[in-house]
Scaffold this active site. Sequence first.
Site, short mmCIF file in Angstrom:
data_model
loop_
_atom_site.label_atom_id
_atom_site.label_comp_id
_atom_site.label_asym_id
_atom_site.label_seq_id
_atom_site.Cartn_x
_atom_site.Cartn_y
_atom_site.Cartn_z
N THR A 154 0.86 -1.18 0.00
CA THR A 154 0.00 0.00 0.00
C THR A 154 0.89 1.23 0.00
OG1 THR A 154 -0.12 0.29 2.41
CG2 THR A 154 -1.61 -1.33 1.41
N CYS A 155 0.28 2.41 0.13
CA CYS A 155 1.07 3.63 0.09
C CYS A 155 1.95 3.78 1.32
CB CYS A 155 0.16 4.86 -0.03
SG CYS A 155 -0.98 5.06 1.35
N ARG A 208 2.94 0.79 3.39
CA ARG A 208 3.49 -0.48 3.88
C ARG A 208 3.83 -1.40 2.72
NH1 ARG A 208 1.20 -2.65 7.95
NH2 ARG A 208 -0.30 -0.97 8.34
N GLY A 211 -11.10 1.60 6.70
CA GLY A 211 -11.54 0.35 6.10
C GLY A 211 -10.97 0.06 4.74
N ALA A 214 -6.50 8.78 -11.14
CA ALA A 214 -7.84 8.18 -11.24
C ALA A 214 -7.84 6.76 -10.69
CB ALA A 214 -8.32 8.20 -12.69
#
Length: 587
Positions: free
Chosen positions: A49-50, A52, A115, A193
Amino acid sequence: MSLLVVGLSHRSAPVSVLERATLTADTQVKLLQDTVAAEPAAEAAVLATCNRIELYADVDKFHAGVAELSTLLAQHSGVGLEELTPHLYVHYEDRAVHHLFSVACGLDSMVVGEGQILGQIKDALATSQELHTAGRLLNDLFQQALRVGKRAHSETGIDRAGQSLVTFGLEQLSSGAPVDVWAKGKRALVIGAGSMSSLAAATLARAGVAEIVIANRTPDRAQRLAQILNENEGGASDVAARAVPMDAVPVELTRADVAVSCTGATGLVLTAESVVAAVAGRTGQVAVQGVGSARTAPDAAVARTASETAADDAPLAPTSGGSEDGCPLDVSTVQGTAGFSVLGEAAVAGMAAAELEQHAAWVDKGDAAARAPRAAGLLDPEADTEAIAALAAAVAVVGRVPERRRPEPVADAPRRAPVLALLDLAMPRDIDAAVHRLLGVRLVDIESLAEASADAPMAADVDQVRRIVADEVAAFSAAQRAAHITPTVVALRTMAADLVANEIARLDGRLPDLDDKQRGEITQTVRRVVDKLLHAPTVRVKQLAAEPGGAGYADALRTLFDLDPETVASVSRAENNTENAKNRGRA
């Protein structure tokens, strides 16, 4: 085989390391393939993710697994192993399960309770299933993590403890004001996007912005997002959404009140210079860098507004208490100094005793203009006398009036309200961090969000989520231990069935006159006897194996019944193949 996770996150690594260690989609695929090809690992999954990057694997050796996974992360992230190692964390077996379940519930997120991580875990599982790098263990683990996360959100108020990164970022931009009040009627620019940008656009639309402009390198995706916003939000708000190419960003930035950027670019999307130009184009004024800026002189040499320049050139109000005639001070050298008064302590700091006496006499016997403020009650002669007496006592000790004992209060220079609010949710960052120093601009990025969230209050529901995680970890670990013995139990029953078949064959040779009915009765009787003998031990051994420390029961069964290890392994492989086929069907 055992579960191992090696990773880094916003909790273990600074933003400067995280933004260089990001993985592209292609790099994630290569990392997964290389991990399962490595000797210690049989399965692999990547959660990226951004904030981790975590590599999960089923390994047969702990130390070798840690070394291999760390090396692979360094190779594919582009950050050297020596630099990366201090920021890596390692979780093994039950601790690894606990970590992923906590992540799924949002307990390890930058904003507690958000979430969005559930969707990212689902994507990680889907990728590993498509590449066939997830076997029985990781499939069970990630699917259970999704269930645990959903349970935490449905059974507790963890949503009240935090929200999505987008909402938290907008709350920081609004400086405590309700987001819907702050955003009402504003023009918004969303750069990118993808999933995060789409969430930002939808959040802004619900908050009541008047216009959303979508800029993306792929025009079709921008058009599709704008169409969705127009269709879904049109009935609930007055937002108007449109798509523009990336080269239109500089122009659109001059019109925007708030801009959110989250792209996969490896370089800056908005430089400090482009933001300065945008503010100048919007307001007719150029953003001025704050005090302490480390920028070069050409960058710092920016225009100031006419009102600011006029304010600087205006003469200061006179600070003398009356006529300067007879004043022992060289007033010409200090007149106009901020906070100076010929009657105050600052004026006499450093005076010799004789000069102090002259000044005291001047203060006490000044002309009518000097006495006027006292008559009006603006000055207190008794206070003046006490102050001068105290200074005289100090002179007797040190020879001179001491320097000023406390600084004069300095008024903060007025700063105009930001005309442009920027939210950078990208990793690596999209917006130059130097923008923090520009007046008229408010920047919130991943680093500032991390600092803000560290002080965010924790809801009471977080403790309940932690209990859910602990219970689910215990249940998952018990199920895995029980499943670990299943191939051994299956192999034992297979061996017993083979023995029954062999004995019935021998009976056929010794009693060839048996008819089919008799042979069937005998066969069924022998099978029932074997099943009853094995039922209690096999049920009990599964129960014992599910308890902590129960892994040794599988070895005991293999030893007691002299089971062929290859037979047990073949049963395990067959089960994994069946599970993988099911997962391919889900994908």
